[in-house]
Design an enzyme around this catalytic site. Sequence first.
Site, short mmCIF file in Angstrom:
data_model
loop_
_atom_site.label_atom_id
_atom_site.label_comp_id
_atom_site.label_asym_id
_atom_site.label_seq_id
_atom_site.Cartn_x
_atom_site.Cartn_y
_atom_site.Cartn_z
N GLN A 151 37.82 39.70 48.66
CA GLN A 151 36.57 39.21 48.09
C GLN A 151 35.60 38.77 49.18
O GLN A 151 34.41 39.13 49.16
CB GLN A 151 36.86 38.04 47.14
CG GLN A 151 35.61 37.46 46.49
CD GLN A 151 34.92 38.44 45.56
OE1 GLN A 151 35.56 38.98 44.67
NE2 GLN A 151 33.63 38.67 45.75
N ARG A 175 33.02 45.26 46.37
CA ARG A 175 34.48 45.25 46.44
C ARG A 175 35.00 46.68 46.61
O ARG A 175 35.90 46.94 47.40
CB ARG A 175 35.07 44.64 45.15
CG ARG A 175 34.81 43.15 44.95
CD ARG A 175 35.56 42.32 45.96
NE ARG A 175 36.99 42.57 45.91
CZ ARG A 175 37.86 42.00 45.07
NH1 ARG A 175 37.43 41.08 44.23
NH2 ARG A 175 39.15 42.28 45.11
N ARG A 183 48.50 41.27 44.03
CA ARG A 183 47.92 40.00 43.58
C ARG A 183 49.05 39.18 42.98
O ARG A 183 49.69 39.62 42.02
CB ARG A 183 46.82 40.25 42.55
CG ARG A 183 46.43 38.98 41.80
CD ARG A 183 45.20 39.16 40.95
NE ARG A 183 44.02 39.26 41.77
CZ ARG A 183 42.77 39.13 41.31
NH1 ARG A 183 42.57 38.87 40.03
NH2 ARG A 183 41.74 39.24 42.11
N HIS A 226 41.94 34.89 49.24
CA HIS A 226 41.41 36.08 48.56
C HIS A 226 40.53 36.86 49.56
O HIS A 226 39.31 36.92 49.43
CB HIS A 226 40.60 35.65 47.34
CG HIS A 226 40.29 36.77 46.39
ND1 HIS A 226 40.80 38.04 46.51
CD2 HIS A 226 39.49 36.79 45.28
CE1 HIS A 226 40.33 38.79 45.54
NE2 HIS A 226 39.55 38.07 44.78
N CYS A 280 32.00 34.83 43.21
CA CYS A 280 32.96 35.94 43.27
C CYS A 280 33.26 36.52 41.89
O CYS A 280 33.76 37.64 41.79
CB CYS A 280 34.26 35.49 43.92
SG CYS A 280 35.03 34.08 43.10
N ASP A 299 32.78 29.11 42.88
CA ASP A 299 33.87 29.79 42.17
C ASP A 299 34.30 28.84 41.04
O ASP A 299 33.92 27.66 41.04
CB ASP A 299 35.02 30.04 43.17
CG ASP A 299 36.22 30.75 42.53
OD1 ASP A 299 36.06 31.39 41.47
OD2 ASP A 299 37.32 30.67 43.11
N1 NVA Z 1 39.80 31.02 42.44
C1 NVA Z 1 39.85 32.07 41.44
C2 NVA Z 1 39.31 33.34 42.02
C3 NVA Z 1 39.24 34.47 41.03
C4 NVA Z 1 38.71 35.73 41.63
C5 NVA Z 1 41.26 32.23 40.95
O1 NVA Z 1 42.19 32.26 41.77
O2 NVA Z 1 41.46 32.32 39.74
N1 CP Z 2 36.61 38.43 41.96
C1 CP Z 2 37.78 38.96 41.53
O1 CP Z 2 38.76 39.07 42.27
O2 CP Z 2 37.77 39.34 40.24
P1 CP Z 2 39.03 39.77 39.36
O3 CP Z 2 39.87 38.54 39.14
O4 CP Z 2 38.43 40.28 38.08
O5 CP Z 2 39.81 40.83 40.07
#
Ligand code: NVA
Ligand code: CP
Length: 304
Positions: free
Chosen positions: A130, A289, A100, A127, A261, A222
């Site tokens: 997800q 997940r 990540r 992502h 999500c 989201d």
């Molecule tokens: N769009 C959000 C998704 C988190 C799972 C982010 O990137 O923070």
């Molecule tokens: N939805 C998701 O990816 O959650 P986290 O940021 O907690 O991993």
Amino acid sequence: MKKDFLSVSDLTKEEILEVIKYGIELKKDKFKDQSLKGKSIGLIFMKQSTRTRLSFEVGVYQMGGQPLYISGSSTQLSRGEDIKDTARVMSRYLDGIVIRTFSHREVEDLAKYGSIPVINALTDYLHPCQVMADMMTIYERFGSLEGKKVAYIGDGNNMANTWLIACGVMGMDISVATPEGYEPNGKAVLEAVNLAKKSGANIEITNDPKKAVKDADVLYTDVWVSMGQEADKDKKELFKGFTINGDLLKLAKDSTIVMHCLPAHKGEEISEDIFEKFSDVIFDEAENRLHIQKALMSFLFKNI
Ligand code: NVA
Ligand code: CP
């Protein structure tokens, strides 16, 4: 040849359905698949996480492997060691990498220079893990993904980009409604449109949430401010009218479900009452997940 998972479009429609069905099987029997026995999987996190970190750590353990949580700031990456060298070093110790980070390019480079499978656990662009869990959840609820329409309401971020590409692959219809100036990434839209030519998906990008929800089976949202974009939090003013609430839901079908999500900012992208009304679906997405990522790892490591 090693196989990476950087985008939903790294798999075909048939492979995605196979992984979803296998995820549903693994949900019933958590130690059924031991294909990571003797394997070490590095989990690199340059951003925060609750679900992704826990589901991968638990998933690798349940499959007989060793999960290694690697906080980005604790590695030489944070002191400027380049991704090309990191990829080559990690490939000598590990059997797979889940990452990540901010830049999607970094994940592509890790996959390019490493000799082990790389899984994208979120970038600023995509992502995919997800959306795989979300598609599994829709499959469980409706028994099929065929003919389903997703309405994505909110910020044109990594989730919106991923949903566009996923619908392009699967032949599902999608309408993405964002405020002006916050539309999804043009590259993702183009990829989705090209995929749709073969799959038959209808792709719509609009600034009108009411138009988007028409005939939708799934309303998806989201956060308005993603990780790493905190400096742009004043933009929230422009998102009025893009909250999934009772008024918007009324314009959809009786059978429409609402998905998120997580993490959620209740009162912003979703009202608290609608969040609670669909909390079963939303927490199923979170649980899935774990199951879908196990199915995905099984697919990448031994080809189910
Ligand atoms: N769009 C959000 C998704 C988190 C799972 C982010 O990137 O923070
Ligand atoms: N939805 C998701 O990816 O959650 P986290 O940021 O907690 O991993």
